[in-house]
Design a protein around this motif. Structure first.
Motif, PDB file in Angstrom:
ATOM      1  N   LEU A 293      38.782  40.194  42.394  1.00 18.18           N
ATOM      2  CA  LEU A 293      38.505  41.171  41.293  1.00 18.18           C
ATOM      3  C   LEU A 293      37.211  40.524  40.621  1.00 18.18           C
ATOM      4  CD1 LEU A 293      41.638  42.866  40.186  1.00 18.18           C
ATOM      5  CD2 LEU A 293      40.070  43.820  41.809  1.00 18.18           C
ATOM      6  N   SER A 294      36.190  39.869  41.215  1.00 19.94           N
ATOM      7  CA  SER A 294      35.046  38.956  40.433  1.00 19.94           C
ATOM      8  C   SER A 294      34.389  40.149  39.518  1.00 19.94           C
ATOM      9  CB  SER A 294      34.473  38.349  41.608  1.00 19.94           C
ATOM     10  OG  SER A 294      33.911  39.213  42.431  1.00 19.94           O
ATOM     11  N   PRO A 298      36.013  37.975  35.159  1.00 16.66           N
ATOM     12  CA  PRO A 298      35.173  37.092  34.218  1.00 16.66           C
ATOM     13  C   PRO A 298      34.554  37.796  32.859  1.00 16.66           C
ATOM     14  CG  PRO A 298      34.401  36.816  36.410  1.00 16.66           C
ATOM     15  CD  PRO A 298      35.465  38.003  36.620  1.00 16.66           C
ATOM     16  N   HIS A 299      34.969  39.176  32.819  1.00 21.64           N
ATOM     17  CA  HIS A 299      34.598  39.884  31.648  1.00 21.64           C
ATOM     18  C   HIS A 299      35.687  39.954  30.746  1.00 21.64           C
ATOM     19  CE1 HIS A 299      30.489  40.798  33.254  1.00 21.64           C
ATOM     20  NE2 HIS A 299      31.050  40.840  34.396  1.00 21.64           N
ATOM     21  N   LEU A 300      36.917  39.597  31.379  1.00 20.92           N
ATOM     22  CA  LEU A 300      38.054  39.680  30.507  1.00 20.92           C
ATOM     23  C   LEU A 300      38.401  38.433  29.914  1.00 20.92           C
ATOM     24  CD1 LEU A 300      40.135  42.436  32.514  1.00 20.92           C
ATOM     25  CD2 LEU A 300      38.662  43.079  30.595  1.00 20.92           C
ATOM     26  N   PHE A 301      38.259  37.533  30.845  1.00 23.81           N
ATOM     27  CA  PHE A 301      38.954  36.189  30.194  1.00 23.81           C
ATOM     28  C   PHE A 301      37.724  35.224  29.997  1.00 23.81           C
ATOM     29  CE2 PHE A 301      42.052  38.464  33.118  1.00 23.81           C
ATOM     30  CZ  PHE A 301      43.033  38.548  32.188  1.00 23.81           C
ATOM     31  N   SER A 302      38.243  34.098  29.262  1.00 29.46           N
ATOM     32  CA  SER A 302      37.371  32.898  29.272  1.00 29.46           C
ATOM     33  C   SER A 302      37.266  32.081  30.644  1.00 29.46           C
ATOM     34  CB  SER A 302      37.988  31.929  28.199  1.00 29.46           C
ATOM     35  OG  SER A 302      38.979  31.226  28.880  1.00 29.46           O
ATOM     36  N   THR A 303      36.053  31.378  30.580  1.00 28.84           N
ATOM     37  CA  THR A 303      35.739  30.616  31.851  1.00 28.84           C
ATOM     38  C   THR A 303      36.992  29.784  32.323  1.00 28.84           C
ATOM     39  OG1 THR A 303      33.341  30.633  31.010  1.00 28.84           O
ATOM     40  CG2 THR A 303      33.944  29.212  32.709  1.00 28.84           C
ATOM     41  N   ASN A 304      37.452  29.164  31.533  1.00 29.97           N
ATOM     42  CA  ASN A 304      38.669  28.242  31.744  1.00 29.97           C
ATOM     43  C   ASN A 304      39.721  28.791  32.393  1.00 29.97           C
ATOM     44  OD1 ASN A 304      37.423  25.850  30.929  1.00 29.97           O
ATOM     45  ND2 ASN A 304      38.287  26.096  28.655  1.00 29.97           N
ATOM     46  N   ILE A 410      29.948  49.181  35.966  1.00 29.91           N
ATOM     47  CA  ILE A 410      29.995  48.962  34.271  1.00 29.91           C
ATOM     48  C   ILE A 410      29.590  47.511  34.198  1.00 29.91           C
ATOM     49  CG2 ILE A 410      31.822  48.302  32.646  1.00 29.91           C
ATOM     50  CD1 ILE A 410      33.654  50.175  33.809  1.00 29.91           C
ATOM     51  N   TYR A 411      29.764  46.603  35.120  1.00 36.82           N
ATOM     52  CA  TYR A 411      29.151  45.193  34.991  1.00 36.82           C
ATOM     53  C   TYR A 411      28.309  44.787  36.274  1.00 36.82           C
ATOM     54  CZ  TYR A 411      33.644  44.985  32.410  1.00 36.82           C
ATOM     55  OH  TYR A 411      34.541  45.118  31.473  1.00 36.82           O
ATOM     56  N   GLY A 412      27.862  45.731  36.920  1.00 39.41           N
ATOM     57  CA  GLY A 412      26.701  45.291  38.057  1.00 39.41           C
ATOM     58  C   GLY A 412      25.828  45.212  37.628  1.00 39.41           C
TER      59      GLY A 412
END
Length: 412
Positions: A293-294, A298-304, A410-412
């Protein structure tokens, strides 16, 4: 419980209607790969159906041809092109229904069953966006239809094999990787109950080659001279093999969960060994992570956090991928006397192996190309049904499908 059973029974139709609703309510501008593929139709406008069009188009030409022919209806605008894409997917389901009905043992198969293809996680991407998969899978399903007409007829008519090859050739000119699908039909020569086995396989192959052969000759290979993939086809990606079969394992679970869990229980020692092997070997791959679900995570969680998810998910995929391979080879051996089952399993193995040579990246769309074959394969394996389990799986699959589409906007 009755409401759950009814929901499960009509889940394919529900998913189809949800997808139709998404096409209507989501923004109508052409985005993502649609934009790139639809630009290819301009080559037909410029050069017509000539060798120059085939040489200039940096993609497989059949997608452009299909949408060019439907221009009077779609006017190359959205959402009309998406309605056409959805219609092709509906056509696939109807043809799958006709294939199942050919077998006298399947006389009671309901049409709603074959719409369960729309339930497969992320299938909405294929059914929503006007990209290559829908026309390719439609041609491929028609090819399988004629092959089964030959196999199940009281008198084998070689014309069916020629037609099967021709439509496979059309599928290959939509997605070249379907070239591997010539192979599984060759198993027919080992089944003595079929008349004209050798001529049937030869005519099938000739039918396919007559369609894609001239194009490949002009290209001097499997991709056009102007393709960015030219010269980038050497080597094998073990990571993509794991991903392809790993995603397929979850598709198996979606359509026939009880059958898969019973298989795991019956073969638990081997499956445990494969899971441990997959867990270990997946850590040995250089790029041993993958973000599911790329478009969303990445928009919901931190990079780590995303890195941890990517690393953990690929370990799960490593385990699931090896189990899926074993499952298919087990089914292949167990059903070795039945050409139809052998064909279905070999076809899935062939399609799932192709991402190994697609070195630029991986998409769940690649594994999803087994969808029509999987629907045929799963029909005899969907029972027994655990109502509560299937109900939960259905909702998870619906959620993934909806997310997989809306994140592009939304994020594209």
């Amino acid at each position: 419980m009755q409401s759950m059973e009814k929901f499960n029974k009509y889940i394919g139709v529900i998913c189809l209607l949800l997808l139709l609703l998404l096409i209507i309510i989501m923004p109508h501008q052409i985005i993502w790969d649609e934009e790139w593929y639809f630009a290819r139709i301009g080559y037909i406008d410029a050069f017509g159906f000539t060798p120059k069009f085939v040489l200039s188009d940096p993609a497989a030409p059949m997608h452009a041809i299909v949408h060019y022919l439907f221009t009077p209806i779609t006017h190359r605008h959205s959402p009309q092109i998406r309605f056409l894409d959805l219609s092709m997917c509906v056509g696939i389901s109807i043809i799958l229904y006709r294939i199942l009905k050919m077998d006298k043992q399947n006389t009671n198969v309901p049409l709603r069953y074959t719409f369960s293809m729309f339930l497969l996680p992320s299938f909405f991407v294929l059914g929503f966006f006007a990209i290559t998969e829908a026309p390719c899978l439609l041609f491929y399903t028609i090819s399988v239809f004629f092959l089964m007409k030959y196999v199940l007829a009281e008198k084998q008519a070689l014309l069916y094999m020629i037609l099967s090859g021709v439509f496979l050739g059309c599928a290959i000119l939509t997605r070249q990787m379907f070239l591997v699908c010539i192979g599984p039909t060759g198993a027919l020569i080992f089944y003595k109950q079929y008349r004209y086995r050798w001529p049937a396989v030869v005519l099938y192959s000739i039918g396919a080659v007559l369609v894609f052969g001239p194009v490949f000759y002009l290209w001097k290979g499997m991709v056009p001279p102007t393709s960015m993939f030219r010269g980038n086809t050497s080597g094998i990606s073990v990571k993509h093999i794991y991903l392809s079969f790993g995603y397929a394992f979850f598709y198996f679970l979606t359509l026939m969960p009880v059958y898969v869990f019973q298989f795991i229980k019956k073969n638990w020692k081997m499956m445990l060994c494969l899971a441990i092997t997959g867990l270990y070997t997946s850590t040995l791959i250089g790029d041993n992570e993958f973000v599911p679900l790329s478009g969303l995570l990445p928009h919901l969680f931190s990079t780590n956090t995303v890195n941890i998810i990517a690393f953990s998910f690929f370990k799960i995929i490593g385990m699931a991928g090896l189990m899926a391979m074993y499952f298919l080879f087990y089914e292949l051996y167990s059903n070795r006397k039945d050409f139809r089952q052998v064909f279905l399993v070999l076809s899935m193995l062939s399609i799932l192996a192709t991402p190994a040579i697609i070195l630029d990246g991986f998409s769940s769309r690649y594994s999803m190309q087994i969808a029509p074959i999987l629907v045929l394969f799963a029909y005899s394996r969907i029972r027994p049904i655990n109502t509560k389990m299937q109900f939960g799986i259905n909702w998870v699959a619906i959620g993934i499908n909806i997310i997989s589409v809306i994140t592009f906007f939304i994020y594209g």
